[in-house]
Write a protein that holds these residues in place. Structure first.
Motif, PDB file in Angstrom:
ATOM      1  N   ALA A 166     -30.943 -19.963  13.121  1.00  0.00           N
ATOM      2  CA  ALA A 166     -31.179 -20.023  11.681  1.00  0.00           C
ATOM      3  C   ALA A 166     -32.211 -21.092  11.379  1.00  0.00           C
ATOM      4  O   ALA A 166     -32.401 -22.032  12.153  1.00  0.00           O
ATOM      5  N   ASP A 167     -32.882 -20.923  10.261  1.00  0.00           N
ATOM      6  CA  ASP A 167     -33.652 -21.992   9.628  1.00  0.00           C
ATOM      7  C   ASP A 167     -32.839 -22.377   8.399  1.00  0.00           C
ATOM      8  O   ASP A 167     -32.720 -21.583   7.461  1.00  0.00           O
ATOM      9  N   THR A 168     -32.240 -23.552   8.428  1.00  0.00           N
ATOM     10  CA  THR A 168     -31.346 -23.947   7.337  1.00  0.00           C
ATOM     11  C   THR A 168     -32.058 -23.931   5.992  1.00  0.00           C
ATOM     12  O   THR A 168     -31.434 -23.666   4.956  1.00  0.00           O
ATOM     13  N   ALA A 169     -33.362 -24.189   5.987  1.00  0.00           N
ATOM     14  CA  ALA A 169     -34.109 -24.171   4.735  1.00  0.00           C
ATOM     15  C   ALA A 169     -34.172 -22.772   4.141  1.00  0.00           C
ATOM     16  O   ALA A 169     -34.237 -22.602   2.914  1.00  0.00           O
ATOM     17  N   VAL A 170     -34.127 -21.751   4.992  1.00  0.00           N
ATOM     18  CA  VAL A 170     -34.119 -20.356   4.538  1.00  0.00           C
ATOM     19  C   VAL A 170     -32.689 -19.883   4.320  1.00  0.00           C
ATOM     20  O   VAL A 170     -32.404 -19.056   3.454  1.00  0.00           O
ATOM     21  N   ASN A 171     -31.759 -20.409   5.153  1.00  0.00           N
ATOM     22  CA  ASN A 171     -30.318 -20.158   5.011  1.00  0.00           C
ATOM     23  C   ASN A 171     -29.929 -18.713   5.324  1.00  0.00           C
ATOM     24  O   ASN A 171     -29.075 -18.128   4.664  1.00  0.00           O
ATOM     25  N   LYS A 172     -30.547 -18.189   6.371  1.00  0.00           N
ATOM     26  CA  LYS A 172     -30.180 -16.867   6.862  1.00  0.00           C
ATOM     27  C   LYS A 172     -29.876 -16.974   8.357  1.00  0.00           C
ATOM     28  O   LYS A 172     -30.663 -17.549   9.107  1.00  0.00           O
ATOM     29  N   LEU A 173     -28.725 -16.418   8.756  1.00  0.00           N
ATOM     30  CA  LEU A 173     -28.369 -16.391  10.166  1.00  0.00           C
ATOM     31  C   LEU A 173     -29.006 -15.161  10.795  1.00  0.00           C
ATOM     32  O   LEU A 173     -28.761 -14.033  10.369  1.00  0.00           O
ATOM     33  N   MET A 174     -29.833 -15.395  11.818  1.00  0.00           N
ATOM     34  CA  MET A 174     -30.570 -14.323  12.469  1.00  0.00           C
ATOM     35  C   MET A 174     -29.917 -13.955  13.792  1.00  0.00           C
ATOM     36  O   MET A 174     -29.250 -14.785  14.428  1.00  0.00           O
ATOM     37  N   ARG A 175     -30.124 -12.727  14.214  1.00  0.00           N
ATOM     38  CA  ARG A 175     -29.698 -12.293  15.531  1.00  0.00           C
ATOM     39  C   ARG A 175     -30.852 -11.553  16.193  1.00  0.00           C
ATOM     40  O   ARG A 175     -31.649 -10.879  15.529  1.00  0.00           O
ATOM     41  N   VAL A 176     -30.942 -11.690  17.516  1.00  0.00           N
ATOM     42  CA  VAL A 176     -32.000 -11.013  18.257  1.00  0.00           C
ATOM     43  C   VAL A 176     -31.469 -10.653  19.645  1.00  0.00           C
ATOM     44  O   VAL A 176     -30.733 -11.425  20.260  1.00  0.00           O
ATOM     45  N   SER A 177     -31.813  -9.466  20.110  1.00  0.00           N
ATOM     46  CA  SER A 177     -31.448  -9.065  21.466  1.00  0.00           C
ATOM     47  C   SER A 177     -32.243  -9.887  22.464  1.00  0.00           C
ATOM     48  O   SER A 177     -33.440 -10.144  22.269  1.00  0.00           O
ATOM     49  N   VAL A 178     -31.555 -10.314  23.536  1.00  0.00           N
ATOM     50  CA  VAL A 178     -32.225 -11.062  24.591  1.00  0.00           C
ATOM     51  C   VAL A 178     -31.859 -10.463  25.946  1.00  0.00           C
ATOM     52  O   VAL A 178     -30.841  -9.782  26.091  1.00  0.00           O
ATOM     53  N   ASP A 179     -32.696 -10.739  26.927  1.00  0.00           N
ATOM     54  CA  ASP A 179     -32.430 -10.312  28.296  1.00  0.00           C
ATOM     55  C   ASP A 179     -31.336 -11.218  28.860  1.00  0.00           C
ATOM     56  O   ASP A 179     -31.525 -12.427  28.980  1.00  0.00           O
ATOM     57  N   PRO A 180     -30.179 -10.659  29.231  1.00  0.00           N
ATOM     58  CA  PRO A 180     -29.098 -11.495  29.759  1.00  0.00           C
ATOM     59  C   PRO A 180     -29.481 -12.265  31.014  1.00  0.00           C
ATOM     60  O   PRO A 180     -28.890 -13.304  31.316  1.00  0.00           O
ATOM     61  N   ALA A 181     -30.479 -11.784  31.758  1.00  0.00           N
ATOM     62  CA  ALA A 181     -30.869 -12.432  33.004  1.00  0.00           C
ATOM     63  C   ALA A 181     -31.803 -13.613  32.793  1.00  0.00           C
ATOM     64  O   ALA A 181     -31.891 -14.491  33.657  1.00  0.00           O
ATOM     65  N   THR A 182     -32.492 -13.651  31.636  1.00  0.00           N
ATOM     66  CA  THR A 182     -33.490 -14.698  31.405  1.00  0.00           C
ATOM     67  C   THR A 182     -33.280 -15.472  30.109  1.00  0.00           C
ATOM     68  O   THR A 182     -33.793 -16.589  29.978  1.00  0.00           O
ATOM     69  N   GLY A 183     -32.601 -14.868  29.131  1.00  0.00           N
ATOM     70  CA  GLY A 183     -32.467 -15.486  27.825  1.00  0.00           C
ATOM     71  C   GLY A 183     -33.693 -15.333  26.951  1.00  0.00           C
ATOM     72  O   GLY A 183     -33.753 -15.897  25.856  1.00  0.00           O
ATOM     73  N   LEU A 184     -34.668 -14.552  27.385  1.00  0.00           N
ATOM     74  CA  LEU A 184     -35.869 -14.310  26.579  1.00  0.00           C
ATOM     75  C   LEU A 184     -35.637 -13.148  25.616  1.00  0.00           C
ATOM     76  O   LEU A 184     -34.953 -12.175  25.954  1.00  0.00           O
ATOM     77  N   PRO A 185     -36.191 -13.225  24.395  1.00  0.00           N
ATOM     78  CA  PRO A 185     -36.000 -12.142  23.417  1.00  0.00           C
ATOM     79  C   PRO A 185     -36.478 -10.802  23.943  1.00  0.00           C
ATOM     80  O   PRO A 185     -37.502 -10.707  24.629  1.00  0.00           O
ATOM     81  N   ALA A 186     -35.710  -9.758  23.585  1.00  0.00           N
ATOM     82  CA  ALA A 186     -36.047  -8.401  23.986  1.00  0.00           C
ATOM     83  C   ALA A 186     -36.277  -7.520  22.766  1.00  0.00           C
ATOM     84  O   ALA A 186     -36.228  -6.293  22.861  1.00  0.00           O
TER      85      ALA A 186
END
Length: 296
Positions: A166-186
């Protein structure tokens, strides 16, 4: 948002109040909780079984700690990642990040199941849009999201396939898929929860074994629990208005330790909020999990 509030039940840790308490974590190998007073450049060490507390000075403002092995930790600070020796407290800058930018510091972060670290930077005066969220894997630094004002709520689903932030200044909780093997966004981030216009700001968070997100609410004096679908489940009150970040603690990761802040509070405000900056352990049982080690 359905409001189910649970009154505070727990203990106040016998430790000095922090100006800006943040970044709590727990090492199950030693039964020790760690957290920071960012502005005081102090790392706190707290042994749950005995209540013993130690304060360790840091060379820079630190905000995230992760275990590397029995002898070493990694600490995210205003100028990058330091390797810290637990036995001596000696620190060494091993991964410089924004070390040439004196206007920013580190804030929230957490280690992904792959051993990679996500952490964010922000302006020292919370200037708009000067922060960044990074992915660091074995010293390789990848810039994920820029234009962030106050990075927070970084945590991961139990299977390592979803990252939250999240960016507290925007106040929205975001979610994004990531590669479980690397932790990089997918994929691209999407809004899981829009808290804008509501009381308090989305701050630090942890995700339990069932995928429930436990999020400290800055200015709300509580920790909110959200389902993986963003449904508000309940709020656990804490006796400090500026609650900052939770961590799972205990032999079974079954309790929450919560930090708080007293930054920029007037004397009148402190008199009305006398436990501001203190650290608390809540009695409410949770199904927590321990943080993975950071892989050098």
């Amino acid at each position: 948002m359905t409001e189910k509030t649970v009154a505070f039940s727990g203990t106040t840790v016998e430790a000095p109040a922090c100006t800006l308490g943040e970044g709590p974590t727990f090492d199950p190998h030693t039964g020790t909780a760690w957290w920071f007073d960012i502005l005081g450049k102090i790392l706190f060490e707290y042994v749950l079984a005995t209540g013993a507390i130690r304060q360790h000075p840091l060379p820079a403002m630190g905000s995230v700690l992760a275990r590397v092995d029995a002898d070493r930790q990694i600490v995210a600070t205003e100028d990058g990642l330091y390797l810290r020796r637990t036995g001596t407290g000696a620190t060494e800058l091993v991964t410089p990040i924004e070390d040439d930018n004196t206007a920013t510091r580190s804030n929230d972060g957490r280690v992904h199941q792959s051993g990679a670290l996500w952490f964010g930077t922000m302006g020292k005066n919370a200037e708009t849009g000067v922060g960044t969220i990074y992915h660091v894997a074995r010293g390789t630094v990848t810039k994920l999201y820029s234009g962030i004002s106050i990075p927070n709520a970084i945590c991961f689903s139990p299977d390592g396939a979803i990252a939250y932030f999240a960016d507290t200044a925007v106040n929205k909780l975001m979610r994004v898929s990531v590669d479980p093997a690397t932790g990089l966004p997918a994929g691209d981030p999407e809004v899981l929860l829009d808290h804008s216009g509501r009381d308090g700001g989305i701050d630090g968070a942890v995700c339990d074994t069932e995928g429930v997100i436990w999020n400290a609410r800055w200015g709300g004096g509580c920790v909110d629990a959200y389902s993986p679908d963003g449904e508000h489940l309940l709020s656990l009150k804490v006796p400090a208005g500026k609650s900052t970040c939770p961590a799972f603690v205990g032999t079974d990761a079954g309790r929450l330790l919560v930090t708080s802040a007293r930054e920029r509070m007037s004397q009148d405000q402190l008199e009305r909020d006398p436990k501001a900056g203190n650290t608390f352990i809540l009695d409410h049982p949770v199904k927590g999990r321990f943080e993975p080690d950071y892989l050098l």
